[in-house]
Write a protein that holds these residues in place. Structure first.
Motif, PDB file in Angstrom:
ATOM      1  N   ASP A 147       0.928  -1.208   0.117  1.00 21.51           N
ATOM      2  CA  ASP A 147      -0.059  -0.060  -0.019  1.00 21.51           C
ATOM      3  C   ASP A 147       0.928   1.334  -0.086  1.00 21.51           C
ATOM      4  O   ASP A 147       1.996   1.246  -0.055  1.00 21.51           O
ATOM      5  CB  ASP A 147      -0.928  -0.117   1.072  1.00 21.51           C
ATOM      6  N   LEU A 148       0.228   2.353   0.155  1.00 18.76           N
ATOM      7  CA  LEU A 148       1.308   3.647   0.224  1.00 18.76           C
ATOM      8  C   LEU A 148       2.137   3.702   1.150  1.00 18.76           C
ATOM      9  O   LEU A 148       3.342   3.983   1.042  1.00 18.76           O
ATOM     10  CB  LEU A 148       0.060   4.748   0.409  1.00 18.76           C
ATOM     11  N   MET A 149       1.809   3.046   2.364  1.00 21.80           N
ATOM     12  CA  MET A 149       2.954   3.297   3.552  1.00 21.80           C
ATOM     13  C   MET A 149       4.128   2.146   2.923  1.00 21.80           C
ATOM     14  O   MET A 149       5.450   2.547   3.285  1.00 21.80           O
ATOM     15  CB  MET A 149       2.189   2.846   4.619  1.00 21.80           C
ATOM     16  N   GLY A 150       3.786   1.130   2.433  1.00 21.53           N
ATOM     17  CA  GLY A 150       4.828  -0.008   1.886  1.00 21.53           C
ATOM     18  C   GLY A 150       5.771   0.559   1.214  1.00 21.53           C
ATOM     19  O   GLY A 150       6.955   0.667   1.245  1.00 21.53           O
ATOM     20  N   TRP A 151       4.962   1.561   0.101  1.00 22.83           N
ATOM     21  CA  TRP A 151       5.951   1.990  -0.797  1.00 22.83           C
ATOM     22  C   TRP A 151       6.824   3.065  -0.557  1.00 22.83           C
ATOM     23  O   TRP A 151       8.128   3.266  -0.735  1.00 22.83           O
ATOM     24  CB  TRP A 151       5.200   2.834  -2.035  1.00 22.83           C
ATOM     25  N   LEU A 152       6.270   4.077   0.773  1.00 20.37           N
ATOM     26  CA  LEU A 152       7.009   5.001   1.216  1.00 20.37           C
ATOM     27  C   LEU A 152       8.197   4.392   2.097  1.00 20.37           C
ATOM     28  O   LEU A 152       9.400   4.806   1.967  1.00 20.37           O
ATOM     29  CB  LEU A 152       6.199   5.881   2.242  1.00 20.37           C
ATOM     30  N   PHE A 153       7.921   3.385   2.947  1.00 15.83           N
ATOM     31  CA  PHE A 153       8.989   2.516   3.504  1.00 15.83           C
ATOM     32  C   PHE A 153      10.009   2.191   2.686  1.00 15.83           C
ATOM     33  O   PHE A 153      11.151   1.948   3.040  1.00 15.83           O
ATOM     34  CB  PHE A 153       8.358   1.699   4.497  1.00 15.83           C
ATOM     35  N   LEU A 154       9.696   1.612   1.424  1.00  8.65           N
ATOM     36  CA  LEU A 154      10.691   0.915   0.438  1.00  8.65           C
ATOM     37  C   LEU A 154      11.492   2.127  -0.050  1.00  8.65           C
ATOM     38  O   LEU A 154      12.780   1.794   0.001  1.00  8.65           O
ATOM     39  CB  LEU A 154       9.826   0.203  -0.516  1.00  8.65           C
ATOM     40  N   PHE A 155      10.855   3.082  -0.073  1.00  7.51           N
ATOM     41  CA  PHE A 155      11.792   4.467  -0.671  1.00  7.51           C
ATOM     42  C   PHE A 155      12.800   4.759   0.200  1.00  7.51           C
ATOM     43  O   PHE A 155      13.912   5.118   0.072  1.00  7.51           O
ATOM     44  CB  PHE A 155      10.521   5.493  -1.073  1.00  7.51           C
ATOM     45  N   LEU A 156      12.314   4.870   1.613  1.00  9.52           N
ATOM     46  CA  LEU A 156      13.187   5.004   2.573  1.00  9.52           C
ATOM     47  C   LEU A 156      14.450   3.978   2.917  1.00  9.52           C
ATOM     48  O   LEU A 156      15.499   4.595   3.165  1.00  9.52           O
ATOM     49  CB  LEU A 156      12.353   5.260   3.971  1.00  9.52           C
ATOM     50  N   GLY A 157      14.241   2.797   2.581  1.00  9.20           N
ATOM     51  CA  GLY A 157      14.943   1.601   2.816  1.00  9.20           C
ATOM     52  C   GLY A 157      15.884   1.513   1.646  1.00  9.20           C
ATOM     53  O   GLY A 157      16.938   0.966   1.685  1.00  9.20           O
ATOM     54  N   LEU A 158      15.306   1.880   0.592  1.00  6.96           N
ATOM     55  CA  LEU A 158      15.979   1.759  -0.732  1.00  6.96           C
ATOM     56  C   LEU A 158      17.450   2.139  -0.703  1.00  6.96           C
ATOM     57  O   LEU A 158      18.461   1.513  -1.138  1.00  6.96           O
ATOM     58  CB  LEU A 158      15.399   2.464  -1.763  1.00  6.96           C
ATOM     59  N   PRO A 159      17.792   3.327  -0.284  1.00  9.22           N
ATOM     60  CA  PRO A 159      19.356   3.675  -0.066  1.00  9.22           C
ATOM     61  C   PRO A 159      20.235   2.406   0.692  1.00  9.22           C
ATOM     62  O   PRO A 159      21.242   2.396   0.172  1.00  9.22           O
ATOM     63  CB  PRO A 159      19.419   4.970   0.497  1.00  9.22           C
ATOM     64  N   LEU A 160      19.517   1.985   1.890  1.00  5.53           N
ATOM     65  CA  LEU A 160      20.389   1.094   2.281  1.00  5.53           C
ATOM     66  C   LEU A 160      20.631  -0.288   1.771  1.00  5.53           C
ATOM     67  O   LEU A 160      21.572  -0.707   1.670  1.00  5.53           O
ATOM     68  CB  LEU A 160      19.588   0.645   3.581  1.00  5.53           C
ATOM     69  N   LEU A 161      19.506  -0.725   0.904  1.00  8.79           N
ATOM     70  CA  LEU A 161      20.024  -1.835  -0.110  1.00  8.79           C
ATOM     71  C   LEU A 161      20.814  -1.653  -1.075  1.00  8.79           C
ATOM     72  O   LEU A 161      21.490  -2.478  -1.266  1.00  8.79           O
ATOM     73  CB  LEU A 161      18.490  -1.990  -0.546  1.00  8.79           C
ATOM     74  N   LEU A 162      20.705  -0.322  -1.822  1.00  9.75           N
ATOM     75  CA  LEU A 162      21.887  -0.036  -2.630  1.00  9.75           C
ATOM     76  C   LEU A 162      23.114  -0.050  -2.054  1.00  9.75           C
ATOM     77  O   LEU A 162      24.245  -0.368  -2.640  1.00  9.75           O
ATOM     78  CB  LEU A 162      21.492   1.394  -3.308  1.00  9.75           C
ATOM     79  N   LEU A 163      23.269   0.647  -0.875  1.00 14.20           N
ATOM     80  CA  LEU A 163      24.615   0.702  -0.052  1.00 14.20           C
ATOM     81  C   LEU A 163      25.182  -0.696   0.149  1.00 14.20           C
ATOM     82  O   LEU A 163      26.276  -0.833  -0.089  1.00 14.20           O
ATOM     83  CB  LEU A 163      24.313   1.572   1.172  1.00 14.20           C
ATOM     84  N   LEU A 164      24.356  -1.491   0.311  1.00 15.58           N
ATOM     85  CA  LEU A 164      24.608  -3.249   0.741  1.00 15.58           C
ATOM     86  C   LEU A 164      25.186  -3.700  -0.722  1.00 15.58           C
ATOM     87  O   LEU A 164      26.126  -4.522  -0.737  1.00 15.58           O
ATOM     88  CB  LEU A 164      23.254  -3.775   1.559  1.00 15.58           C
ATOM     89  N   THR A 165      24.022  -3.411  -1.645  1.00 18.88           N
ATOM     90  CA  THR A 165      24.457  -4.385  -2.730  1.00 18.88           C
ATOM     91  C   THR A 165      25.236  -3.802  -4.041  1.00 18.88           C
ATOM     92  O   THR A 165      26.131  -4.692  -4.520  1.00 18.88           O
ATOM     93  CB  THR A 165      22.981  -4.540  -3.502  1.00 18.88           C
ATOM     94  N   LEU A 166      25.223  -2.549  -4.229  1.00 19.63           N
ATOM     95  CA  LEU A 166      26.134  -2.081  -5.136  1.00 19.63           C
ATOM     96  C   LEU A 166      27.605  -2.221  -4.984  1.00 19.63           C
ATOM     97  O   LEU A 166      28.163  -2.714  -5.986  1.00 19.63           O
ATOM     98  CB  LEU A 166      25.827  -0.332  -5.381  1.00 19.63           C
ATOM     99  N   PRO A 167      28.204  -2.030  -3.928  1.00 16.98           N
ATOM    100  CA  PRO A 167      29.680  -2.279  -3.949  1.00 16.98           C
ATOM    101  C   PRO A 167      29.984  -3.667  -4.108  1.00 16.98           C
ATOM    102  O   PRO A 167      30.941  -4.047  -4.754  1.00 16.98           O
ATOM    103  CB  PRO A 167      29.939  -1.768  -2.498  1.00 16.98           C
ATOM    104  N   LEU A 168      28.983  -4.738  -3.761  1.00 18.96           N
ATOM    105  CA  LEU A 168      29.246  -5.998  -3.823  1.00 18.96           C
ATOM    106  C   LEU A 168      29.235  -6.402  -5.323  1.00 18.96           C
ATOM    107  O   LEU A 168      29.942  -7.153  -5.546  1.00 18.96           O
ATOM    108  CB  LEU A 168      28.348  -6.968  -2.886  1.00 18.96           C
ATOM    109  N   ILE A 169      28.168  -5.893  -5.906  1.00 18.64           N
ATOM    110  CA  ILE A 169      27.939  -6.237  -7.129  1.00 18.64           C
ATOM    111  C   ILE A 169      29.086  -5.769  -8.141  1.00 18.64           C
ATOM    112  O   ILE A 169      29.591  -6.369  -8.740  1.00 18.64           O
ATOM    113  CB  ILE A 169      26.543  -5.596  -7.884  1.00 18.64           C
ATOM    114  N   LYS A 170      29.580  -4.414  -7.663  1.00 18.86           N
ATOM    115  CA  LYS A 170      30.596  -3.775  -8.596  1.00 18.86           C
ATOM    116  C   LYS A 170      31.832  -4.774  -8.559  1.00 18.86           C
ATOM    117  O   LYS A 170      32.557  -4.881  -9.290  1.00 18.86           O
ATOM    118  CB  LYS A 170      30.738  -2.539  -8.122  1.00 18.86           C
ATOM    119  N   MET A 171      32.046  -5.064  -7.064  1.00 17.55           N
ATOM    120  CA  MET A 171      33.282  -6.003  -6.964  1.00 17.55           C
ATOM    121  C   MET A 171      33.343  -7.423  -7.504  1.00 17.55           C
ATOM    122  O   MET A 171      34.425  -7.773  -7.888  1.00 17.55           O
ATOM    123  CB  MET A 171      33.533  -6.085  -5.220  1.00 17.55           C
ATOM    124  N   THR A 172      32.011  -7.908  -7.570  1.00 20.14           N
ATOM    125  CA  THR A 172      32.076  -9.335  -7.831  1.00 20.14           C
ATOM    126  C   THR A 172      31.825  -9.546  -9.367  1.00 20.14           C
ATOM    127  O   THR A 172      32.421 -10.343  -9.821  1.00 20.14           O
ATOM    128  CB  THR A 172      30.773 -10.152  -7.467  1.00 20.14           C
TER     129      THR A 172
END
Lengths: 262, 346
Positions: A5-30
């Motif tokens: 729902d709307l709250m779910g999308w808002l929370f995903l938006f707020l959490g997205l930078p963290l997910l990117l912080l975790l995944t992007l360096p690892l993806i780039k390195m691997t």
């Protein structure tokens, strides 16, 4: 499962930078090293030995955590000990201490100026620059993860089940082996995974106690400082890949035990 | 026989104080009390799970106060049955046989008998999470009974069951007690269920035994205001003695008891079901009044009616059909009464 729902999308938006912080360096390195580079790296006997050493010694540390940490976790979960909170705080200490400090602390204890160091030396046990020393620091940094996970497992087994076993004639140790142990086995596997994972990644404490024999994180550091990023990345990729496969297997093992439990 | 002699248990926030009880062989003995009264704690003390601070516990004349749990030859069935979730029904039932001196043949014989008597044939391969409340109870009973314990302890055996299983479970417990000639100690907060099952009992409050004895005597002759309230006595009022009657304090209402009351008694109580409705001018009881109906609450097959007479509000339980037969309505006058034998003092 509920739809977003709307709250779910808002929370995903707020959490997205963290997910990117975790995944992007690892993806780039691997994805950075070429297949040829990866093949060349894994053909290097020193690299294979370092990765095997890291995993092997980490599993040894986890094995020790299992053997000695399980009774301690049980005590903490079930018994009212004097100074229990203090003890729990001490067990959590390795999580917050800077890891080079752990290495220095263990070395200061194992040195010839300390009675324990002299005792170990007389018994033929060397800490500095040995696998024993590496296992010591890996156990030190991994133990809180094992104890806390297994303690929560013991907490989740109702005391009533143990009491019921006692009322049916089983002694305390038999009750532990036949009731408590089978019901916390999954937590023990999970604790072993957590402890091993923490130990495999350890660098700061290991590099103080034993630069050689070289573990994978120390080798990654050495290759990075001596030859640069390009030569350290493939080892890191292999370490991540092999550890990942190992943990998936361990998790599958833990799921396959007592599949009837909800 | 189980004897508890001057038992005390002191915990940081609760104490059992000077408990003295005797449970005879083949008794179905009920420990009854409200939530938090200490009855389950007492049961765990008898089982040995919680140690008594002082006092003696005798089983068939042997002092077992310091015996470890597994050596007491008692069995406890928990409120939630505490079945081992990682074992099948089959293994749950046989679990304790490994720790007792029971031959394989004997264990098989008892197992076959209990599985058949408790109707467990079809669920032996199931795990506890696939069982209904009633099935769990039967498995827990079989698991304890296979060990042939001296005494079976039951901790609120019916409270974890859905109401639909209550009757079946009560009958099962009655059958187990009768057919196996068991001595049973049961903890319960429900006096109705105790009346159905037990022959003797004790009422416990704040860690102390308030009254003990035959269940019917507890029911009919409670010796304190608390016990009276707990066994369902209503219409509890203070009185003062006036020649051969009891005058309810602060009112002109007089009640005739069956005989002179104990001089130490201060309260009178009358069970609501002992208050009878009768046709005006045709009293059938020694105590008869006319009062105004203050409230009528329907409980399906019966009515709970409040009637005010001479400044006293009586509570009565009458069959639901009385509402039509006697044309009961709030505000209307009704004639009612009760026999002297229904008047209890304490």
């Amino acid at each position: 499962m509920k739809q977003m729902d709307l709250m779910g999308w808002l929370f995903l938006f707020l959490g997205l930078p963290l997910l990117l912080l975790l995944t992007l360096p690892l993806i780039k390195m691997t994805t950075e090293p070429s297949v040829a580079m990866l093949k060349e790296t894994i053909a290097d006997k020193d690299v294979v030995a370092a990765i095997a050493r890291s995993i092997g010694l980490s599993l040894c540390a986890a094995g020790l955590a299992f053997t000695m940490g399980t009774p301690l976790a049980y005590l903490l979960a079930r018994k009212e000990l004097p100074g229990k909170r203090l003890l729990e705080g001490i067990i959590d200490l390795p999580i917050m201490i800077p890891h080079p400090v752990v290495g220095i602390a263990i070395l200061s204890l194992a040195g010839k100026n300390h009675p324990i160091g002299r005792f170990l030396s007389d018994a033929g046990i060397q800490i500095m620059g040995t696998k024993t020393g590496i296992i010591c620091v890996l156990l030190f940094v991994g133990l809180p993860f094992y104890i806390n996970t297994v303690k929560s497992g013991f907490d989740s087994v109702p005391v009533r089940l143990e009491n019921a076993s006692r009322t049916l004639g089983a002694g305390a140790l038999t009750t532990f082996m036949r009731i408590t142990f089978p019901l916390t086995w999954r937590h023990m596997i999970l604790g072993t995974i957590m402890c091993t994972a923490r130990a495999i990644s350890e660098f700061g404490a290991v590099v103080i106690v034993a630069y050689h024999p070289m573990t994978a994180p120390v080798m990654i550091y050495e290759r990075f400082t001596a030859f640069g990023l390009k030569y350290s990345q493939p080892i890191a990729v292999w370490l991540i890949f092999i550890s990942f496969v190992l943990f998936v297997l361990l998790r599958m093992l833990s799921k396959s035990i007592h599949p009837h439990r909800r | 026989m189980i004897t508890l002699s001057h038992i005390n248990m002191h915990l940081p926030e609760f104490s059992l104080t000077d408990i003295h009880l005797q449970v005879h062989t083949h008794d179905f003995f009920a420990l009854i009390g409200p939530t938090g009264s200490g009855k389950s704690l007492l049961l765990e003390g008898i089982m040995g799970i919680m140690p008594f601070t002082s006092g003696r516990l005798l089983s068939e004349g042997t002092d077992i106060t310091r015996y470890p749990v597994e050596k007491r030859r008692l069995a406890l069935v928990y409120q939630d049955f505490a079945l081992f979730p990682h074992l099948t029904v089959f293994k749950n039932i046989l679990y304790g046989t490994a720790f007792h001196n029971i031959s394989k043949n004997e264990a098989e014989k008892r197992f076959t008998y209990l599985v058949s008597a408790l109707g467990l044939e079809k669920i032996l391969r199931r795990y506890p999470h696939n069982l209904s409340g009633g099935e769990k109870q039967r498995v827990a009973l079989a698991r304890s009974l296979i060990l042939n314990p001296r005494v079976l302890l039951l901790d609120e055996p019916l409270s974890a069951l859905d109401p639909v299983f209550h009757d079946e479970a009560r009958q099962l417990l009655k059958k187990v007690h009768k057919n196996l000639n068991m001595t049973i100690i049961m903890v319960s907060h429900n006096f109705e269920e105790v009346l159905y099952l037990a022959n003797r009992g004790a009422i416990i409050k704040d860690g102390r035994i308030m009254q003990q004895g035959n269940i019917m005597s507890l029911f009919e002759k409670p010796d304190s205001r608390f016990t009276a309230g707990f066994v369902g006595m209503k219409n509890i009022m203070p009185y003062h003695l006036k020649r051969n009657s009891l005058q309810i304090t602060g009112t002109p209402l007089e009640i005739f008891p069956p005989g002179p009351p104990d001089p130490a008694h201060q309260h009178v109580g009358i069970r609501p079901e002992n208050i009878l409705l009768h046709i005006p001018g045709n009293p059938v009881c020694e105590n008869h009044f006319t009062g105004k109906i203050k409230d009528i609450t329907s409980h399906g097959v019966f009515l709970r009616v409040q009637i005010e007479a001479q400044g006293v509000i009586f509570e009565a339980i009458w069959p639901a059909n009385h509402i039509r037969q006697f044309r009961l309505e709030i505000g209307k006058t009704a004639a009612f009464g009760f026999h002297s034998e229904s008047v209890h003092t304490f």
